[in-house]
Design a protein around this motif. Sequence first.
Motif, PDB file in Angstrom:
ATOM      1  N   GLU A 129      -5.506  -1.543  -4.322  1.00  0.00           N
ATOM      2  CA  GLU A 129      -4.726  -1.152  -3.281  1.00  0.00           C
ATOM      3  C   GLU A 129      -3.148  -0.936  -3.470  1.00  0.00           C
ATOM      4  O   GLU A 129      -2.414  -0.444  -2.842  1.00  0.00           O
ATOM      5  CB  GLU A 129      -4.940  -1.983  -1.755  1.00  0.00           C
ATOM      6  CG  GLU A 129      -6.261  -1.882  -1.625  1.00  0.00           C
ATOM      7  CD  GLU A 129      -6.624  -2.111  -0.168  1.00  0.00           C
ATOM      8  OE1 GLU A 129      -5.954  -1.797   0.800  1.00  0.00           O
ATOM      9  OE2 GLU A 129      -7.627  -2.971   0.180  1.00  0.00           O
ATOM     10  N   THR A 130      -2.729  -1.968  -4.406  1.00  0.00           N
ATOM     11  CA  THR A 130      -1.136  -2.052  -4.478  1.00  0.00           C
ATOM     12  C   THR A 130      -0.770  -1.172  -5.696  1.00  0.00           C
ATOM     13  O   THR A 130       0.217  -0.775  -5.775  1.00  0.00           O
ATOM     14  CB  THR A 130      -0.883  -3.591  -4.558  1.00  0.00           C
ATOM     15  OG1 THR A 130      -1.436  -4.008  -3.389  1.00  0.00           O
ATOM     16  CG2 THR A 130       0.587  -3.649  -4.400  1.00  0.00           C
ATOM     17  N   LYS A 131      -1.681  -1.401  -6.908  1.00  0.00           N
ATOM     18  CA  LYS A 131      -1.373  -0.840  -8.186  1.00  0.00           C
ATOM     19  C   LYS A 131      -0.853   0.617  -7.880  1.00  0.00           C
ATOM     20  O   LYS A 131       0.012   1.174  -8.686  1.00  0.00           O
ATOM     21  CB  LYS A 131      -2.505  -1.024  -9.357  1.00  0.00           C
ATOM     22  CG  LYS A 131      -1.873  -1.728 -10.538  1.00  0.00           C
ATOM     23  CD  LYS A 131      -3.172  -1.507 -11.404  1.00  0.00           C
ATOM     24  CE  LYS A 131      -2.394  -2.362 -13.060  1.00  0.00           C
ATOM     25  NZ  LYS A 131      -3.456  -2.417 -13.758  1.00  0.00           N
ATOM     26  N   VAL A 188      13.012  -1.059  -8.215  1.00  0.00           N
ATOM     27  CA  VAL A 188      11.881  -1.902  -7.860  1.00  0.00           C
ATOM     28  C   VAL A 188      11.519  -2.538  -9.163  1.00  0.00           C
ATOM     29  O   VAL A 188      11.306  -1.887 -10.249  1.00  0.00           O
ATOM     30  CB  VAL A 188      10.571  -0.687  -7.700  1.00  0.00           C
ATOM     31  CG1 VAL A 188       9.310  -1.626  -7.418  1.00  0.00           C
ATOM     32  CG2 VAL A 188      11.113   0.047  -6.645  1.00  0.00           C
ATOM     33  N   LEU A 189      11.072  -3.872  -9.150  1.00  0.00           N
ATOM     34  CA  LEU A 189      10.942  -4.665 -10.220  1.00  0.00           C
ATOM     35  C   LEU A 189       9.540  -5.082 -10.375  1.00  0.00           C
ATOM     36  O   LEU A 189       9.089  -5.671  -9.451  1.00  0.00           O
ATOM     37  CB  LEU A 189      11.985  -6.224 -10.162  1.00  0.00           C
ATOM     38  CG  LEU A 189      13.347  -5.723  -9.985  1.00  0.00           C
ATOM     39  CD1 LEU A 189      14.150  -7.136  -9.434  1.00  0.00           C
ATOM     40  CD2 LEU A 189      14.050  -5.122 -11.530  1.00  0.00           C
ATOM     41  N   ASP A 190       8.807  -4.507 -11.182  1.00  0.00           N
ATOM     42  CA  ASP A 190       7.483  -4.696 -11.404  1.00  0.00           C
ATOM     43  C   ASP A 190       7.022  -5.945 -12.366  1.00  0.00           C
ATOM     44  O   ASP A 190       7.265  -5.550 -13.566  1.00  0.00           O
ATOM     45  CB  ASP A 190       6.823  -3.236 -11.830  1.00  0.00           C
ATOM     46  CG  ASP A 190       5.474  -3.392 -12.085  1.00  0.00           C
ATOM     47  OD1 ASP A 190       4.485  -4.069 -11.535  1.00  0.00           O
ATOM     48  OD2 ASP A 190       4.994  -2.689 -13.139  1.00  0.00           O
ATOM     49  N   THR A 207       0.807  -0.942  -0.044  1.00  0.00           N
ATOM     50  CA  THR A 207      -0.191  -0.060   0.023  1.00  0.00           C
ATOM     51  C   THR A 207       0.706   1.156  -0.013  1.00  0.00           C
ATOM     52  O   THR A 207       2.194   1.056   0.455  1.00  0.00           O
ATOM     53  CB  THR A 207      -0.858  -0.041   1.163  1.00  0.00           C
ATOM     54  OG1 THR A 207      -0.107   0.252   2.346  1.00  0.00           O
ATOM     55  CG2 THR A 207      -1.858  -1.297   1.350  1.00  0.00           C
ATOM     56  N   VAL A 208       0.434   2.353  -0.465  1.00  0.00           N
ATOM     57  CA  VAL A 208       1.166   3.637  -0.432  1.00  0.00           C
ATOM     58  C   VAL A 208       1.591   3.822   0.734  1.00  0.00           C
ATOM     59  O   VAL A 208       2.627   4.460   1.217  1.00  0.00           O
ATOM     60  CB  VAL A 208       0.305   4.676  -1.031  1.00  0.00           C
ATOM     61  CG1 VAL A 208       1.229   6.092  -0.876  1.00  0.00           C
ATOM     62  CG2 VAL A 208       0.133   4.498  -2.397  1.00  0.00           C
ATOM     63  N   PHE A 209       0.645   3.461   1.836  1.00  0.00           N
ATOM     64  CA  PHE A 209       1.075   3.929   3.363  1.00  0.00           C
ATOM     65  C   PHE A 209       2.439   3.218   3.625  1.00  0.00           C
ATOM     66  O   PHE A 209       3.462   3.582   4.225  1.00  0.00           O
ATOM     67  CB  PHE A 209       0.209   3.592   4.435  1.00  0.00           C
ATOM     68  CG  PHE A 209       0.416   3.807   5.808  1.00  0.00           C
ATOM     69  CD1 PHE A 209       0.433   4.934   6.344  1.00  0.00           C
ATOM     70  CD2 PHE A 209       0.836   2.788   6.510  1.00  0.00           C
ATOM     71  CE1 PHE A 209       0.619   5.181   7.786  1.00  0.00           C
ATOM     72  CE2 PHE A 209       1.245   2.672   7.933  1.00  0.00           C
ATOM     73  CZ  PHE A 209       1.097   3.883   8.732  1.00  0.00           C
ATOM     74  N   GLN A 210       2.587   1.592   3.414  1.00  0.00           N
ATOM     75  CA  GLN A 210       3.633   0.720   3.627  1.00  0.00           C
ATOM     76  C   GLN A 210       4.745   1.368   3.076  1.00  0.00           C
ATOM     77  O   GLN A 210       5.837   1.320   3.298  1.00  0.00           O
ATOM     78  CB  GLN A 210       3.292  -0.567   3.289  1.00  0.00           C
ATOM     79  CG  GLN A 210       2.017  -1.342   3.773  1.00  0.00           C
ATOM     80  CD  GLN A 210       1.969  -2.821   3.521  1.00  0.00           C
ATOM     81  OE1 GLN A 210       2.795  -3.144   2.832  1.00  0.00           O
ATOM     82  NE2 GLN A 210       0.757  -3.336   3.895  1.00  0.00           N
ATOM     83  N   ASP A 225       2.715   4.087  -9.643  1.00  0.00           N
ATOM     84  CA  ASP A 225       2.804   5.554  -9.781  1.00  0.00           C
ATOM     85  C   ASP A 225       3.996   6.204  -8.706  1.00  0.00           C
ATOM     86  O   ASP A 225       4.490   7.294  -8.914  1.00  0.00           O
ATOM     87  CB  ASP A 225       1.420   6.250  -9.405  1.00  0.00           C
ATOM     88  CG  ASP A 225       0.939   6.749 -10.659  1.00  0.00           C
ATOM     89  OD1 ASP A 225       1.501   6.447 -11.720  1.00  0.00           O
ATOM     90  OD2 ASP A 225      -0.129   7.598 -10.619  1.00  0.00           O
ATOM     91  N   TYR A 226       3.595   5.662  -7.428  1.00  0.00           N
ATOM     92  CA  TYR A 226       4.650   6.087  -6.423  1.00  0.00           C
ATOM     93  C   TYR A 226       6.056   5.919  -6.780  1.00  0.00           C
ATOM     94  O   TYR A 226       6.947   6.673  -6.374  1.00  0.00           O
ATOM     95  CB  TYR A 226       4.135   5.200  -5.234  1.00  0.00           C
ATOM     96  CG  TYR A 226       4.953   5.643  -4.105  1.00  0.00           C
ATOM     97  CD1 TYR A 226       4.369   6.726  -3.004  1.00  0.00           C
ATOM     98  CD2 TYR A 226       6.178   5.008  -3.552  1.00  0.00           C
ATOM     99  CE1 TYR A 226       5.383   7.048  -1.860  1.00  0.00           C
ATOM    100  CE2 TYR A 226       6.852   5.262  -2.379  1.00  0.00           C
ATOM    101  CZ  TYR A 226       6.525   6.261  -1.589  1.00  0.00           C
ATOM    102  OH  TYR A 226       7.141   6.690  -0.385  1.00  0.00           O
TER     103      TYR A 226
END
Length: 214
Positions: A178-180, A110-112, A89-92, A184-185
């Motif tokens: 929630e994760t996608k 970050v490997l997406d 999550t963005v919070f995490q 963007d982040y």
Amino acid sequence: MNLILLGPPGAGKGTQAAKIIEKYNIPHISTGDIFRENIKNGTELGKRAQEYMNKGQLVPDELVVEIATDRLNKDDCKDGFLLDGFPRTVFQAEELDKFLEAKGAKIDHVLDIDVDRDELMRRLTGRRVCKKCGASFHIVNIPPKKEGICDVCGDELVQRADDNEETAANRIEVYNKETKPLIDYYEKAGNIHHLDGTVGLENLFANITEIVGE
Ligand code: AP5
Ligand code: MG
């Protein structure tokens, strides 16, 4: 080398993680694995996490951030780590950044890994994992040499409790919601790489090592 594996359930994070940690000799930190270990051992944390995991929902942020940062504080993470399934999550992600900043550290890559929904469902419902050592197989894509038996340790292969159709579908939905947004982040942070998760296990690994380096 501080790495994050991002991607929907079934994208192949755990499968690639096994290869990455062997090559780069860094610890594999999977919050999902930590929760499953706690469930197996009947701990209080396991009992709390199981309620959410069985429904395919995310475990509450406070709980996850605490166990992840506790793990990252261990000595073996000093020279690098591979995060798998955290942050989610963005919070995490913000909490992780604060934690690393305080140590003068950062995420290098970050490997997406991207895979379409139909293939994700086939992968999740066909996955079999070893009861004892956790090695992961697939009944069609990556079958064990002997049906139902782990190639690595010879113990029994079972289905994960959250790999049934209904829970798997819910996990993909939760990922999208929630994760996608994390894509963007990390796009803003400028350290994300997008990888096609359907090019075959070895090709995907080769693409990852090209990014991470030798
Ligand atoms: P977690 O354990 O992290 O599961 P997940 O993200 O849903 O991902 P999976 O482990 O299902 O997939 P994977 O990408 O690792 O794929 P794999 O390599 O196994 O989380 C479980 C639960 O814990 C969550 O739902 C949540 O409740 C909780 N949780 C965990 N972390 C949390 C957090 N940070 N915040 C809140 N809650 C959290 O591959 C899948 C299958 O495909 C296998 O059968 C494999 O053999 C096959 N396969 C792999 N690669 C390929 C390939 N290249 N080609 C063909 N088949 C392949
Ligand atoms: Mg996994």
